[in-house]
Design a protein around this motif. Structure first.
Motif, mmCIF file in Angstrom:
data_model
loop_
_atom_site.group_PDB
_atom_site.id
_atom_site.type_symbol
_atom_site.label_atom_id
_atom_site.label_comp_id
_atom_site.label_asym_id
_atom_site.label_seq_id
_atom_site.Cartn_x
_atom_site.Cartn_y
_atom_site.Cartn_z
ATOM 1 N N ALA A 1 0.831 -1.209 0.000
ATOM 2 C CA ALA A 1 0.000 0.000 0.000
ATOM 3 C C ALA A 1 0.862 1.255 0.000
ATOM 4 O O ALA A 1 0.556 2.230 -0.713
ATOM 5 C CB ALA A 1 -0.922 -0.008 1.213
ATOM 6 N N MET A 2 1.960 1.257 0.765
ATOM 7 C CA MET A 2 2.824 2.431 0.813
ATOM 8 C C MET A 2 3.481 2.688 -0.543
ATOM 9 O O MET A 2 3.540 3.832 -1.012
ATOM 10 C CB MET A 2 3.903 2.253 1.887
ATOM 11 N N VAL A 3 3.979 1.632 -1.192
ATOM 12 C CA VAL A 3 4.637 1.789 -2.488
ATOM 13 C C VAL A 3 3.636 2.247 -3.537
ATOM 14 O O VAL A 3 3.918 3.129 -4.369
ATOM 15 C CB VAL A 3 5.321 0.478 -2.895
ATOM 16 N N THR A 4 2.432 1.678 -3.515
ATOM 17 C CA THR A 4 1.398 2.071 -4.482
ATOM 18 C C THR A 4 1.023 3.529 -4.323
ATOM 19 O O THR A 4 0.903 4.277 -5.302
ATOM 20 C CB THR A 4 0.160 1.183 -4.317
ATOM 21 N N ASP A 5 0.817 3.963 -3.081
ATOM 22 C CA ASP A 5 0.467 5.367 -2.832
ATOM 23 C C ASP A 5 1.578 6.302 -3.303
ATOM 24 O O ASP A 5 1.307 7.405 -3.789
ATOM 25 C CB ASP A 5 0.214 5.587 -1.341
ATOM 26 N N CYS A 6 2.827 5.869 -3.156
ATOM 27 C CA CYS A 6 3.950 6.705 -3.555
ATOM 28 C C CYS A 6 4.046 6.811 -5.073
ATOM 29 O O CYS A 6 4.196 7.913 -5.628
ATOM 30 C CB CYS A 6 5.242 6.146 -2.978
ATOM 31 N N LEU A 7 3.943 5.682 -5.771
ATOM 32 C CA LEU A 7 4.140 5.676 -7.211
ATOM 33 C C LEU A 7 2.931 6.207 -7.969
ATOM 34 O O LEU A 7 3.078 6.874 -9.002
ATOM 35 C CB LEU A 7 4.467 4.249 -7.681
ATOM 36 N N VAL A 8 1.740 5.906 -7.488
ATOM 37 C CA VAL A 8 0.524 6.298 -8.212
ATOM 38 C C VAL A 8 0.051 7.688 -7.810
ATOM 39 O O VAL A 8 -0.253 8.539 -8.657
ATOM 40 C CB VAL A 8 -0.581 5.249 -7.981
ATOM 41 N N ASP A 9 -0.022 7.933 -6.498
ATOM 42 C CA ASP A 9 -0.580 9.195 -6.014
ATOM 43 C C ASP A 9 0.475 10.205 -5.591
ATOM 44 O O ASP A 9 0.132 11.319 -5.182
ATOM 45 C CB ASP A 9 -1.512 8.926 -4.824
ATOM 46 N N GLY A 10 1.748 9.823 -5.629
ATOM 47 C CA GLY A 10 2.809 10.763 -5.274
ATOM 48 C C GLY A 10 2.912 11.048 -3.800
ATOM 49 O O GLY A 10 3.457 12.078 -3.401
ATOM 50 N N ARG A 11 2.401 10.171 -2.965
ATOM 51 C CA ARG A 11 2.452 10.380 -1.521
ATOM 52 C C ARG A 11 3.808 9.936 -0.960
ATOM 53 O O ARG A 11 4.385 8.949 -1.435
ATOM 54 C CB ARG A 11 1.345 9.593 -0.833
ATOM 55 N N PRO A 12 4.296 10.635 0.030
ATOM 56 C CA PRO A 12 5.553 10.199 0.655
ATOM 57 C C PRO A 12 5.353 8.901 1.429
ATOM 58 O O PRO A 12 4.254 8.599 1.912
ATOM 59 C CB PRO A 12 5.914 11.356 1.587
ATOM 60 N N ILE A 13 6.420 8.158 1.565
ATOM 61 C CA ILE A 13 6.398 6.893 2.303
ATOM 62 C C ILE A 13 6.874 7.160 3.728
ATOM 63 O O ILE A 13 7.892 7.826 3.942
ATOM 64 C CB ILE A 13 7.305 5.843 1.633
ATOM 65 N N ASP A 14 6.136 6.651 4.678
ATOM 66 C CA ASP A 14 6.545 6.758 6.077
ATOM 67 C C ASP A 14 5.852 5.633 6.846
ATOM 68 O O ASP A 14 4.684 5.735 7.221
ATOM 69 C CB ASP A 14 6.162 8.113 6.661
ATOM 70 N N GLY A 15 6.558 4.547 7.068
ATOM 71 C CA GLY A 15 5.952 3.415 7.758
ATOM 72 C C GLY A 15 6.990 2.401 8.182
ATOM 73 O O GLY A 15 8.180 2.511 7.849
ATOM 74 N N GLU A 16 6.559 1.414 8.937
ATOM 75 C CA GLU A 16 7.450 0.378 9.445
ATOM 76 C C GLU A 16 6.951 -0.996 9.051
ATOM 77 O O GLU A 16 5.744 -1.217 8.922
ATOM 78 C CB GLU A 16 7.557 0.466 10.979
ATOM 79 N N PHE A 17 7.897 -1.892 8.897
ATOM 80 C CA PHE A 17 7.568 -3.289 8.634
ATOM 81 C C PHE A 17 8.705 -4.157 9.147
ATOM 82 O O PHE A 17 9.801 -3.660 9.459
ATOM 83 C CB PHE A 17 7.333 -3.529 7.139
ATOM 84 N N ARG A 18 8.451 -5.431 9.228
ATOM 85 C CA ARG A 18 9.431 -6.380 9.739
ATOM 86 C C ARG A 18 9.906 -7.295 8.620
ATOM 87 O O ARG A 18 9.095 -7.740 7.801
ATOM 88 C CB ARG A 18 8.829 -7.203 10.877
ATOM 89 N N ILE A 19 11.205 -7.549 8.623
ATOM 90 C CA ILE A 19 11.786 -8.438 7.624
ATOM 91 C C ILE A 19 12.397 -9.647 8.326
ATOM 92 O O ILE A 19 12.750 -9.595 9.506
ATOM 93 C CB ILE A 19 12.857 -7.725 6.785
ATOM 94 N N LEU A 20 12.520 -10.734 7.561
ATOM 95 C CA LEU A 20 13.192 -11.943 8.047
ATOM 96 C C LEU A 20 14.443 -12.121 7.212
ATOM 97 O O LEU A 20 14.382 -12.390 6.017
ATOM 98 C CB LEU A 20 12.276 -13.157 7.920
ATOM 99 N N ARG A 21 15.592 -11.922 7.843
ATOM 100 C CA ARG A 21 16.868 -11.991 7.133
ATOM 101 C C ARG A 21 17.220 -13.435 6.782
ATOM 102 O O ARG A 21 16.622 -14.393 7.285
ATOM 103 C CB ARG A 21 17.974 -11.381 7.995
ATOM 104 N N THR A 22 18.225 -13.567 5.923
ATOM 105 C CA THR A 22 18.652 -14.909 5.515
ATOM 106 C C THR A 22 19.251 -15.688 6.676
ATOM 107 O O THR A 22 19.266 -16.920 6.643
ATOM 108 C CB THR A 22 19.692 -14.802 4.376
ATOM 109 N N ASP A 23 19.745 -14.983 7.707
ATOM 110 C CA ASP A 23 20.304 -15.683 8.865
ATOM 111 C C ASP A 23 19.236 -16.031 9.900
ATOM 112 O O ASP A 23 19.554 -16.502 10.993
ATOM 113 C CB ASP A 23 21.408 -14.846 9.519
#
Length: 491
Positions: free
Chosen positions: A165-187
């Motif tokens: 949703a953040m990427v879509t809002d940025c690319l389509v509507d020109g909205r800035p991105i400001d949010g957090e998410f969690r990643i799972l690293r390879t380790d």
């Protein structure tokens, strides 16, 4: 990485270097002070919720100051220099100073590597990641950066819709991105990232690329969660303590005699006792303990006087006190002698589900003869005041209640005269909570007791003398004055 600034927006001027240096120095000093406080809280009692909360706050403050120091360092240095074309090492003194002030990336806890940047070019499908971003994702540069389509694959499933949703809002509507998410690293390690970015527009105002700065905030969020958890735990503990304190006070007020003025026992006949008592709390009102006082008229006209103290504080101590005082009253009404009564109380405490230790003194007064029969269990002896002088009674043998089984308690007798004043008290009355302070301070009140007309006046004298004392424990005092025939008590 291309600038995201539009052509008609003037580029910001870098701040004065000396001003940033001053901020960095102040931040380092503050960070050192906070770290010193944090070290002081390193060795704490894990059962102490308030200390855990304070340590969590210190950890959180250190993380914030670490981040602030890193950002100020980046602000001072400005854009990174071009990589050298030759393997020769710089000899410029300023370069050496800068390298000395830059934290080692391999140093544990270093914030270098916690902030990285990326740009996704929509026209060429080119993806540019900074070296730090590869470290954040635990991804080797040989594997290459992740495209916008591949990026959700490393997120936890529940966080993938948020990124999309953040990427879509940025690319389509020109909205800035400001949010957090969690990643799972390879380790296998999970990290929390904060992403901020904007679309980069071409000359026609169309989105040409998207740039972003990603910051690893895992430690910061863990510290914030630790603060919230410990704060909530502290509030629950405080609420529980307040509730238990209120229940202990209500139970104590229910169990202890409700009379506030002098009490005449027995109500008829000669040689009666003029009785008054008072409860003195400790310097901490939360330490409601198991102290008690009581005066009870028996069916045969005799009077039982008692004070005692159980170990501990709170609802557990007051409930045990209520049980013990109820048993004492019942056995006294049944005519059990003071010595035997102490033995039964000892057995009751020993067999209790929640064992405790206690001390007590029990006196039975015969008004027709003036004989006081008494026994004690590891308790300060009553004080007898006569003709302006005071002395403690010689105590019969008796150990603490609940300390050992099968023990016999002796009892003794003393003859009281009209005008005598008998003072029973718990050892919390001693100055500064010293159990070895002795009864000297009370005995010094003998001339004032001699001038008092009632037991209530004697109690007021004790409260005046000891009421403002910083006691470590609560205390009770009971005063019984032998009245002559025809005298009257005045409150």
């Amino acid at each position: 990485m291309p600038s995201h600034l539009s052509a008609d927006r003037p580029a910001p001027q870098p701040p004065e270097r000396h001003a940033v240096d001053a901020l960095i120095s102040r931040t380092r000093r503050l960070r050192g002070d906070v770290d010193a406080v944090r070290r002081d809280t390193a060795l704490i009692d894990e059962e102490d919720a308030q200390m855990r909360w304070q340590r969590a706050l210190c950890d959180l403050a250190v993380h914030h100051l670490d981040d602030l120091g890193t950002h100020l360092g980046q602000l001072r240095e400005g854009l990174p220099p071009e990589p050298p074309q030759t393997p020769e090492q710089p000899t410029d003194s300023s370069a050496l100073d800068a390298s000395d002030e830059t934290p080692d990336r391999s140093e544990p806890g270093s914030l270098i590597g916690r902030v990285g940047s990326a740009e996704w070019n929509l026209l060429t499908d080119e993806v540019t990641w900074s070296e730090e971003l590869f470290e954040i994702f635990g991804r080797s540069p040989e594997m290459g950066p992740l495209s916008l389509d591949e990026l959700p694959s490393v997120l936890l499933p529940e966080d993938q819709p948020l990124l999309t949703a953040m990427v879509t809002d940025c690319l389509v509507d020109g909205r800035p991105i400001d949010g957090e998410f969690r990643i799972l690293r390879t380790d296998g390690r999970m990290r929390t990232l904060h992403m901020m970015g904007e679309p980069v527009l071409d000359a026609d105002g169309c989105t040409a690329s998207m740039w972003a700065v990603l910051r690893d905030v895992s430690e910061l969020r863990r510290s914030q969660q630790a603060v919230r958890t410990n704060h909530d735990s502290l509030r629950r503990r405080q609420h529980r303590a307040q509730t238990e304190h209120r229940m202990a006070v209500e139970l104590q007020e229910t169990v202890l005699p409700p009379w506030r003025d002098s009490l005449r026992l027995p109500s008829q006949g000669v040689g009666a006792l003029d009785v008054a008592a008072h409860y003195l709390p400790s310097r901490s009102s939360s330490l409601i303990g198991g102290d008690w006082y009581d005066a009870l008229e028996l069916p045969d006209g005799r009077t039982v006087l008692t004070v005692g103290d159980l170990t501990g504080h709170g609802i557990r101590a007051t409930s045990a006190m209520a049980m013990l005082l109820g048993a004492l009253r019942g056995m006294a009404v049944a005519g059990i002698e003071p010595g035997a009564l102490m033995g039964h109380l000892n057995q009751l405490l020993e067999s209790s589900v929640q064992p405790a230790l206690g001390s007590a003194v029990c006196c039975r007064f015969e008004p027709s003869t003036g004989v006081l029969t008494w026994a004690q269990a590891g308790h300060p002896a009553p004080l007898l005041f006569r003709d302006g002088k005071g002395r403690p009674l010689l105590p019969p043998d008796g150990v603490l209640l609940g300390a050992t089984s099968g023990v016999a308690y002796e009892q003794d007798e003393v003859h009281l005269l009209p005008g005598d004043v008998l003072v029973l008290h718990t050892d919390g009355l001693n100055r500064h909570g010293r159990r070895d302070a002795g009864p000297d301070a009370l005995l010094a009140l003998a001339p004032r007791f001699a001038q008092a007309r009632t037991a209530r006046e004697c109690v007021r004298t004790v409260v005046t003398e000891f009421g403002d004392t910083e006691r470590l424990d609560d205390a009770c005092v009971l005063v019984a004055r032998i009245r002559a025939q025809g005298t009257a008590a005045h409150a």
